[in-house]
Design an enzyme around this catalytic site. Sequence first.
Site, short mmCIF file in Angstrom:
data_model
loop_
_atom_site.label_atom_id
_atom_site.label_comp_id
_atom_site.label_asym_id
_atom_site.label_seq_id
_atom_site.Cartn_x
_atom_site.Cartn_y
_atom_site.Cartn_z
CD GLU A 48 2.11 0.99 -59.79
OE1 GLU A 48 1.28 1.11 -60.71
OE2 GLU A 48 1.93 1.44 -58.63
NE ARG A 122 0.77 11.60 -58.30
CZ ARG A 122 1.30 10.41 -58.59
NH1 ARG A 122 2.22 10.32 -59.55
NH2 ARG A 122 0.95 9.34 -57.92
CE1 TYR A 233 1.76 23.91 -57.64
CE2 TYR A 233 -0.38 24.74 -56.95
CZ TYR A 233 0.46 23.68 -57.26
OH TYR A 233 -0.02 22.40 -57.19
CG ASP A 310 -5.99 9.91 -52.84
OD1 ASP A 310 -6.16 10.72 -51.91
OD2 ASP A 310 -5.54 10.25 -53.95
#
Length: 408
Positions: A48, A122, A233, A310
């Site tokens: 990462e 998220r 939401y 993605d």
Amino acid sequence: MSAPETSPSRHADTADPHDRLFIAGAGIGGLTAALCLAREGRAVTVLERAESLAPVGSGLQLSPNAMHVLRGLGLEEELRRHAVAPEAIRILSARSGKDLARIPLGAHAEARYGAPYLVIHRGNLQETLLRAARACPDITLRLGADLRDARQSPDGVTLDIETAHGKDHLSGAALIGADGVWSVTRRRIMGLRQAVFSGRTAYRAVIPIDTIPEEWRKVTGLWLGADAHVVHYPLSGGRQFNIVALVKEDWHEETWSAPAARADLLARFEGWPAACRTLLEQPESWLKWALCGMDPGMSWINGRFALLGDAAHAMLPFAAQGAAMSIEDGAAIARNLARAEDPVKAFHAYQSERQDRAERVLRLARSNDRVYHLGGPLALARDAVMRSLPPERLLARFDWLYGWRPPE
């Protein structure tokens, strides 16, 4: 959630380095893939670029197809503590302010598909995945590790990374690029075309739910208007509220995300129904993202290199399936690597299994882009059709999507 670079576990130290799998990117897809691979007994190193992983972002939707994978990883109970199971998707007209349709979710969807339909921040999802990865002896997480290049041979891959301490070279069996829309693996290592700007921008805000009218606290709201729509939401166990406004506009910023001017956003929705405007007026600050996507039909694999999420098939958010497709990909790539000793064969099987489904979702998102943003007589015709369809039939249209389960 900031933490120093994770040290390899004792198991990782004793694993054959030639069998080690590398994943570029510790996002939702990368961490899911790592956990699924570790469940199959494979040693994984997740690289990462960020020095720390903070719980950033806004809301996303975890439909039953994704929840079947996360349940298999033993994460459902923790995720439910942070999520909300909306009772329905309430679709409204930005022209009249009236309801067009109500797609049942909640207990109804869970009974139909065997898993819940959740909405979650998220950051809460990534934090749950990250905690599970850190607890797994087969996963090594290297933060601050910037993948610069990679090469492959018939025997394996060699990666060039940069850290705060200098350059390093790593060797293993294969590389999985889960490094997002602007994937280094895709662009620099595999030489594939990148995503392109769609001409649409998403404005996002997360606020406390206290000032939100009760009627919006248990549903997903979807307002359809000409060249724009709004989605909202509840999040965080009902403590927060997520609002996303999506508009057609050019992008002039130097980066693909930026702070947004509240006044400019509200001006775009002048003349919309008062109930929607009231929600849009609640946040004091907004962030905006350029929405980018890829065309179907491109390969996700090259020998011992493969892409997921993605990085493979970035899609517009108009099917609310970006995270779910990354999660499905993670499970599929692990399953195929477990079945085939040769990563090249495994990656071919993975793409064969996944590509048609992911690209069907990509096309659904593009279709929704057109349908959501109709104006004039075409919008009136769309509204009439939506009002005429029974709620059960509206949900049944998504059986192929939400009813997916990982193959045994």
